[in-house]
Design an enzyme around this catalytic site. Structure first.
Site, PDB file in Angstrom:
ATOM      1  N   ASP A 139      -3.533  -9.814 -33.389  1.00 24.76           N
ATOM      2  CA  ASP A 139      -4.140  -8.568 -34.160  1.00 24.76           C
ATOM      3  C   ASP A 139      -4.941  -7.356 -33.371  1.00 24.76           C
ATOM      4  OD1 ASP A 139      -6.533 -10.398 -33.532  1.00 24.76           O
ATOM      5  OD2 ASP A 139      -7.867  -9.808 -34.917  1.00 24.76           O
ATOM      6  N   ASP A 173     -13.118  -8.159 -29.250  1.00 23.59           N
ATOM      7  CA  ASP A 173     -13.965  -9.184 -30.160  1.00 23.59           C
ATOM      8  C   ASP A 173     -15.066  -9.721 -29.196  1.00 23.59           C
ATOM      9  OD1 ASP A 173     -11.950  -8.404 -31.770  1.00 23.59           O
ATOM     10  OD2 ASP A 173     -11.201 -10.462 -31.950  1.00 23.59           O
TER      11      ASP A 173
END
Length: 310
Positions: free
Chosen positions: A66, A210
């Protein structure tokens, strides 16, 4: 420094949110730097007022899909975007192998120079105006956050005052603008600092995703004018955050508070907080604001100008 969000969902796109990508526009240079390039990023670019031909640098945090599945499509299209120049791509180990494998199996040839830089914590790019640093975050794979520092600039040069002092225009003005001391032909010694306004303090933009809460993010975000930080989960789902090494809204706020950031924009939201569910995104915003009041919730195509300090 103008920020545009091209994707604010985590993991998968939704009807209203694409996956991760943020653009940093540098208008005075007619350049766009991308941070992550999830699937569909070039489509998002087409729906914005930015141009793919202005993309010069792409900074990848990590190699989860992603965050990189839109990279090859964008790189392939860039060569067809008229007068392609050069793109520099920065990212973790393995990124160059990924790009080369995609080229090999899709028979893609780049008609422009492409340089892939494998980053290490520290300075990854520097020129006369900007420094880009990266630092390790804490995720399931090697992941980096990025910090862009605009270098301090001399204050506004007072042309009228220079003319009153009889200083001839030309190369001397350039030296005085840089704060240098100049001796004129008549013997006058002029200190450039006396003809310039207050120094313009460079702005600082930080991008962290992340990651679960970690000291690496706090260090990167020190005194940032803008911190963009993931907030995948609500505080109630902290156990999931720890299991998957993602952040909650309260973790993002704690990073901003501990680092002394000026403004926090949260992004990378789990689709589980869609309208109609027990917990919704506004709940995440309220959780964060209780810790760090100057918090904003990102959405696709949100545009934000990083303000200069007074």
């Amino acid at each position: 420094m103008q920020i545009t969000f091209f994707g604010t969902s985590s993991g998968v796109p939704t009807r209203s949110r694409n996956v991760s990508s943020v653009a940093l526009r540098l208008p005075q240079r007619a350049e766009v730097w991308l941070f992550d390039c999830g699937e569909g990023t070039q489509h998002q670019l087409l729906h914005s007022d930015l141009k793919i031909s202005q993309v010069t640098r792409i900074f990848i945090t990590h190699t989860h899909g992603d965050h990189i599945f839109g990279l090859m499509g964008l790189l392939a299209t860039y060569g067809l975007a008229g007068n392609p120049t050069r793109i520099d791509v920065y990212g973790p180990p393995g990124l160059n192998d990924y790009i080369k494998a995609c080229q090999r199996y899709s028979f893609t040839h780049f008609s422009y120079p492409l340089k892939v830089h494998t980053v290490q914590p520290g300075i990854v790019y520097e020129d006369d105006e900007y420094i880009v640093k990266c630092g390790l975050l804490k995720h399931r794979v090697t992941a980096f956050g990025y910090r862009v520092e605009e270098k301090d600039r001399a204050g506004r040069f007072d042309v009228e005052k220079a003319q009153e002092l009889g200083i001839p225009s030309g190369p001397i003005y350039g030296k005085l603008k840089r704060g240098e001391t100049v001796t004129l032909p008549d013997g006058q010694v002029i200190n450039g600092a006396d003809l310039c306004g207050p120094t313009q303090i460079g702005r600082k933009f930080v991008y962290c995703t992340d990651t679960v809460f970690c000291e690496g993010a706090v260090e990167l975000a020190q005194d940032a004018d803008l911190l963009i930080h993931e907030a995948t989960f609500a505080h109630q789902d902290a156990e999931l955050a720890f299991q998957r090494l993602h952040s909650t809204s309260t973790m993002a706020a704690q990073v901003a508070l501990t680092a002394g950031a000026k403004h926090l924009i949260m992004t990378h939201f789990s689709p589980r907080y869609a309208p109609g569910n027990d917990i919704q995104l506004n709940d995440l915003l309220q959780e964060a604001k209780a810790i760090f009041p100057n918090t904003t919730m990102a959405y696709d195509f949100l545009a934000y100008e990083v303000p200069r300090r007074e």
